[in-house]
Design a protein around this motif. Structure first.
Motif, mmCIF file in Angstrom:
data_model
loop_
_atom_site.group_PDB
_atom_site.id
_atom_site.type_symbol
_atom_site.label_atom_id
_atom_site.label_comp_id
_atom_site.label_asym_id
_atom_site.label_seq_id
_atom_site.Cartn_x
_atom_site.Cartn_y
_atom_site.Cartn_z
ATOM 1 N N GLU A 161 -29.949 48.776 21.620
ATOM 2 C CA GLU A 161 -29.796 47.655 22.551
ATOM 3 C C GLU A 161 -29.164 46.453 21.845
ATOM 4 O OE1 GLU A 161 -32.476 44.790 25.521
ATOM 5 O OE2 GLU A 161 -33.455 46.313 24.264
ATOM 6 N N LEU A 162 -29.602 46.167 20.628
ATOM 7 C CA LEU A 162 -29.051 45.047 19.868
ATOM 8 C C LEU A 162 -27.569 45.261 19.576
ATOM 9 C CD1 LEU A 162 -29.382 42.424 18.260
ATOM 10 C CD2 LEU A 162 -30.119 43.811 16.293
ATOM 11 N N MET A 163 -27.199 46.474 19.179
ATOM 12 C CA MET A 163 -25.799 46.742 18.862
ATOM 13 C C MET A 163 -24.941 46.716 20.119
ATOM 14 S SD MET A 163 -23.701 46.933 16.497
ATOM 15 C CE MET A 163 -25.059 46.759 15.310
ATOM 16 N N ARG A 164 -25.496 47.137 21.246
ATOM 17 C CA ARG A 164 -24.764 47.053 22.510
ATOM 18 C C ARG A 164 -24.453 45.591 22.843
ATOM 19 N NH1 ARG A 164 -28.046 49.848 25.467
ATOM 20 N NH2 ARG A 164 -29.176 48.139 26.426
ATOM 21 N N GLU A 165 -25.426 44.725 22.631
ATOM 22 C CA GLU A 165 -25.220 43.294 22.877
ATOM 23 C C GLU A 165 -24.182 42.722 21.918
ATOM 24 O OE1 GLU A 165 -29.107 41.687 22.417
ATOM 25 O OE2 GLU A 165 -29.850 42.440 24.354
ATOM 26 N N ARG A 166 -24.222 43.154 20.677
ATOM 27 C CA ARG A 166 -23.278 42.632 19.690
ATOM 28 C C ARG A 166 -21.863 43.144 19.945
ATOM 29 N NH1 ARG A 166 -26.648 42.184 13.948
ATOM 30 N NH2 ARG A 166 -27.989 40.476 14.692
ATOM 31 N N ALA A 167 -21.746 44.384 20.394
ATOM 32 C CA ALA A 167 -20.414 44.914 20.716
ATOM 33 C C ALA A 167 -19.774 44.113 21.833
ATOM 34 C CB ALA A 167 -20.513 46.387 21.117
ATOM 35 N N ALA A 168 -20.599 43.611 22.746
ATOM 36 C CA ALA A 168 -20.096 42.834 23.875
ATOM 37 C C ALA A 168 -19.810 41.384 23.519
ATOM 38 C CB ALA A 168 -21.089 42.892 25.029
ATOM 39 N N SER A 169 -20.091 41.001 22.264
ATOM 40 C CA SER A 169 -19.860 39.613 21.859
ATOM 41 C C SER A 169 -19.083 39.515 20.547
ATOM 42 C CB SER A 169 -21.198 38.874 21.731
ATOM 43 O OG SER A 169 -22.028 39.494 20.758
ATOM 44 N N VAL A 170 -18.314 40.562 20.227
ATOM 45 C CA VAL A 170 -17.501 40.559 19.008
ATOM 46 C C VAL A 170 -16.501 39.404 19.043
ATOM 47 C CG1 VAL A 170 -15.691 41.800 17.758
ATOM 48 C CG2 VAL A 170 -17.720 43.027 18.552
ATOM 49 N N ASP A 171 -16.428 38.662 17.951
ATOM 50 C CA ASP A 171 -15.500 37.534 17.861
ATOM 51 C C ASP A 171 -14.446 37.711 16.775
ATOM 52 O OD1 ASP A 171 -16.371 35.863 19.944
ATOM 53 O OD2 ASP A 171 -17.969 35.024 18.715
ATOM 54 N N THR A 172 -14.664 38.663 15.847
ATOM 55 C CA THR A 172 -13.720 38.881 14.757
ATOM 56 C C THR A 172 -13.531 40.381 14.528
ATOM 57 O OG1 THR A 172 -15.407 38.964 13.007
ATOM 58 C CG2 THR A 172 -14.551 36.778 13.628
ATOM 59 N N PHE A 173 -12.448 40.722 13.878
ATOM 60 C CA PHE A 173 -12.207 42.136 13.562
ATOM 61 C C PHE A 173 -13.278 42.654 12.605
ATOM 62 C CE2 PHE A 173 -10.304 45.527 10.996
ATOM 63 C CZ PHE A 173 -9.978 46.417 12.009
ATOM 64 N N GLN A 175 -16.378 41.856 12.549
ATOM 65 C CA GLN A 175 -17.554 42.213 13.349
ATOM 66 C C GLN A 175 -17.349 43.553 14.048
ATOM 67 O OE1 GLN A 175 -18.003 38.721 15.835
ATOM 68 N NE2 GLN A 175 -19.539 37.835 14.473
ATOM 69 N N LEU A 176 -16.126 43.819 14.487
ATOM 70 C CA LEU A 176 -15.835 45.120 15.096
ATOM 71 C C LEU A 176 -16.058 46.239 14.090
ATOM 72 C CD1 LEU A 176 -14.783 46.869 17.424
ATOM 73 C CD2 LEU A 176 -12.451 46.393 16.622
ATOM 74 N N GLU A 177 -15.695 46.011 12.843
ATOM 75 C CA GLU A 177 -15.912 47.027 11.812
ATOM 76 C C GLU A 177 -17.410 47.288 11.615
ATOM 77 O OE1 GLU A 177 -12.514 47.412 8.654
ATOM 78 O OE2 GLU A 177 -13.318 45.376 8.566
ATOM 79 N N ILE A 178 -18.228 46.262 11.752
ATOM 80 C CA ILE A 178 -19.680 46.442 11.656
ATOM 81 C C ILE A 178 -20.175 47.338 12.789
ATOM 82 C CG2 ILE A 178 -21.905 45.246 11.849
ATOM 83 C CD1 ILE A 178 -20.600 42.865 10.397
ATOM 84 N N VAL A 179 -19.606 47.168 13.975
ATOM 85 C CA VAL A 179 -19.968 48.025 15.106
ATOM 86 C C VAL A 179 -19.617 49.478 14.789
ATOM 87 C CG1 VAL A 179 -19.565 48.538 17.547
ATOM 88 C CG2 VAL A 179 -19.717 46.160 16.784
ATOM 89 N N TYR A 180 -18.417 49.705 14.228
ATOM 90 C CA TYR A 180 -18.005 51.057 13.827
ATOM 91 C C TYR A 180 -19.044 51.668 12.888
ATOM 92 C CZ TYR A 180 -13.157 51.603 15.527
ATOM 93 O OH TYR A 180 -12.038 51.797 16.291
ATOM 94 N N ASN A 181 -19.379 50.935 11.838
ATOM 95 C CA ASN A 181 -20.300 51.461 10.828
ATOM 96 C C ASN A 181 -21.693 51.682 11.412
ATOM 97 O OD1 ASN A 181 -18.190 51.249 8.984
ATOM 98 N ND2 ASN A 181 -18.845 49.239 8.235
ATOM 99 N N SER A 182 -22.135 50.748 12.233
ATOM 100 C CA SER A 182 -23.474 50.856 12.820
ATOM 101 C C SER A 182 -23.560 52.032 13.789
ATOM 102 C CB SER A 182 -23.833 49.557 13.544
ATOM 103 O OG SER A 182 -23.868 48.474 12.639
ATOM 104 N N ALA A 183 -22.479 52.283 14.523
ATOM 105 C CA ALA A 183 -22.466 53.409 15.463
ATOM 106 C C ALA A 183 -22.664 54.727 14.724
ATOM 107 C CB ALA A 183 -21.156 53.434 16.251
ATOM 108 N N SER A 184 -22.019 54.865 13.571
ATOM 109 C CA SER A 184 -22.171 56.094 12.787
ATOM 110 C C SER A 184 -23.605 56.257 12.304
ATOM 111 C CB SER A 184 -21.224 56.068 11.578
ATOM 112 O OG SER A 184 -19.880 56.064 11.994
#
Length: 212
Positions: A161-173, A175-184
């Motif tokens: 749930e936390l990562m879903r919220e963060r994916a919807a509020s990405v402000d920098t590339f 941060q997007l890379e963190i989403v990639y790593n966290s998803a794995s």
């Protein structure tokens, strides 16, 4: 004689050469006419994920990046028109999925530079958020793991749930890379926990049988 039923021709040079790789729809219109509607843009983005018509000569990833950028440009340039306004989220979903499936991080970083220079940071952030959401959905860690009420899954589902919220509020590339790593990581944890639960359930099922 025109190449397309709409009477248009492809541009000359490298741009036209790249656009020649756009999969043609049943109407055989040019890429510009083909993407005049939300359905046309979504159809193009989805068709890019299909296997090449010539398996022995797959589409180069640089061509895929150009075609995705073309489709995104067509979307952004028309997004405020009545037909597109009601389907903005749907187009962003299709865009995010095709980016995640076809482009590596280096190419998405390259797209980000193009997007920021051409459409501004607000549009670029929307693009990043669409990709981040697609990353979670494609890895199967966007929705809570069932049974969601199971105590053993509580922490994992909170992280999803936390990562879903963060994916919807990405402000920098970055941060997007963190989403990639966290998803794995979340996918790995999901697989491990669900496998362990399955083994436990098997044991419970056998309990009475072996006790008789």
């Amino acid at each position: 004689m025109a190449m397309f039923t709409c009477g248009h021709e492809l541009p000359k040079g490298r741009i036209g050469a790249n656009l020649s790789h756009v999969p043609r729809d049943s109407s055989n219109r040019c890429p510009g006419c083909q993407t005049k509607t939300p359905s046309g843009v979504i159809g193009l983005l989805k068709s890019l994920q299909k296997p090449s018509a010539k398996p022995q000569k797959p589409r180069e990833t640089s061509i895929s990046q150009h075609l995705i950028t073309f489709a995104f440009d067509r979307f952004i340039s028309q997004r405020k028109t009545p037909g597109f306004k009601s389907r903005v989220d749907e187009v962003f979903d299709a865009f995010g999925e095709v980016c995640y499936r076809l482009l590596d991080r280096k190419q998405i970083a390259s797209f980000s530079i193009t997007a920021r220079g051409r459409w501004g940071i607000d549009v670029t952030r929307q693009a990043w958020r669409a990709v981040g959401t697609a990353v979670l959905k494609t890895n199967g860690v966007y929705e809570p793991i069932e049974p969601a009420e199971a105590e053993i899954l509580h922490t994992l589902n909170n992280m999803i749930e936390l990562m879903r919220e963060r994916a919807a509020s990405v402000d920098t590339f970055e941060q997007l890379e963190i989403v990639y790593n966290s998803a794995s990581t979340l996918r790995m944890l999901r697989d491990q926990v669900t496998s362990a639960l399955s083994e436990l359930e098997d044991g419970f099922t056998k309990w009475d049988a072996v006790g008789k």
